[in-house]
Design an enzyme around this catalytic site. Structure first.
Site, PDB file in Angstrom:
ATOM      1  N   ASN A 108       0.829  -1.212  -0.011  1.00  0.00           N
ATOM      2  CA  ASN A 108       0.372  -0.042  -0.553  1.00  0.00           C
ATOM      3  C   ASN A 108       0.918   0.974  -0.215  1.00  0.00           C
ATOM      4  O   ASN A 108       2.485   1.452   0.450  1.00  0.00           O
ATOM      5  CB  ASN A 108      -0.736   0.082   0.884  1.00  0.00           C
ATOM      6  CG  ASN A 108      -1.998   1.250   0.995  1.00  0.00           C
ATOM      7  OD1 ASN A 108      -2.438   1.787  -0.101  1.00  0.00           O
ATOM      8  ND2 ASN A 108      -1.704   1.703   2.597  1.00  0.00           N
ATOM      9  N   HIS A 110       1.143   5.098   1.748  1.00  0.00           N
ATOM     10  CA  HIS A 110       0.109   5.714   1.915  1.00  0.00           C
ATOM     11  C   HIS A 110       0.467   7.339   2.073  1.00  0.00           C
ATOM     12  O   HIS A 110       2.026   7.298   2.830  1.00  0.00           O
ATOM     13  CB  HIS A 110       0.705   5.060   4.082  1.00  0.00           C
ATOM     14  CG  HIS A 110      -0.134   6.374   4.489  1.00  0.00           C
ATOM     15  ND1 HIS A 110      -1.760   6.182   4.968  1.00  0.00           N
ATOM     16  CD2 HIS A 110       0.082   6.866   5.590  1.00  0.00           C
ATOM     17  CE1 HIS A 110      -2.430   7.511   6.136  1.00  0.00           C
ATOM     18  NE2 HIS A 110      -0.964   7.646   6.479  1.00  0.00           N
TER      19      HIS A 110
END
Ligand code: GRF
Length: 197
Positions: A108, A110
């Site tokens: 991911n 972020h």
């Protein structure tokens, strides 16, 4: 063996485009699916324009039943047989069950210098805190929201008159550099962290 990459999006997909456009030539991975929880996500058209198979699993019919939504995600993902899943602006919180299913295979990006500012509104929080720098992090996804091992970070300055939009735009440029760099290394089996600049 070329790694198969599924990319999950919810919006415009600029990070997805950066990842897809880097997966060429001698890159150890190739995109096999772009999957969104929103049929209106702008990234779906960008993926189709690049010849990437797309799918939509709308989370709304499942209401608060996150596990049922994720079962539907896994049904689509299992058909694509990804070796790696990249969350790229995917705005649904994933349960421990889903994360465990894909443990060690899911990344991911972020928009903060983790472990600072997990969650939302990261840029405004950094500005409000009087920070002089911000940035983005690519991390392995674990059950703890934005809590997995950080594989890469990119830093940018916060200017005195920055709005959160100014800062988000500056960070996004770095996201488009960092995420492809980390994915290329991850697909090649490298797990050591990189820091930009
Ligand atoms: C990016 O700012 C990313 O940091 C965050 O959501 C945004 C997604 O942008 N996770 P895009 O959909 O990749 O353009």
């Amino acid at each position: 063996m070329t790694k198969r990459v599924a990319i999950l999006i919810s919006g415009g997909g600029s990070n997805m485009v950066s990842l897809v456009e880097d997966m060429t030539c001698d890159h150890p991975a190739r995109p096999v699916l772009v999957l969104s929880n929103r049929a209106e996500a702008g990234g779906l058209e960008k993926a189709k324009a690049r010849g990437i198979p797309t799918a939509v699993v709308d989370h709304r019919p499942f209401g608060s039943n996150r596990a049922a939504f994720e079962d539907a995600l896994n049904t689509v993902l299992d058909q694509a047989r990804p070796d790696i899943i990249c969350l790229a602006g995917f705005m649904r919180v994933l349960t421990e069950g889903f994360v465990t299913r894909w443990q060690g295979k899911m990344l991911n990006i972020h928009p903060s210098l983790l472990p600072k500012y997990k969650g939302l509104h990261t840029h405004q929080r950094a500005i409000d805190a009087g920070d002089t720098e911000a940035g983005c992090s690519v991390h392995e996804v674990t059950a703890e929201l934005d809590g997995g091992r950080v594989l890469g970070q990119a830093r940018v300055p916060i200017e005195p008159d920055d709005t959160s939009d100014d800062l988000a735009a500056r960070v996004l440029v770095q996201e488009h550099i960092l995420y492809p760099l980390v994915l290329r290394r991850f697909a090649d089996g490298q797990r050591d962290r990189i820091d930009l600049p």
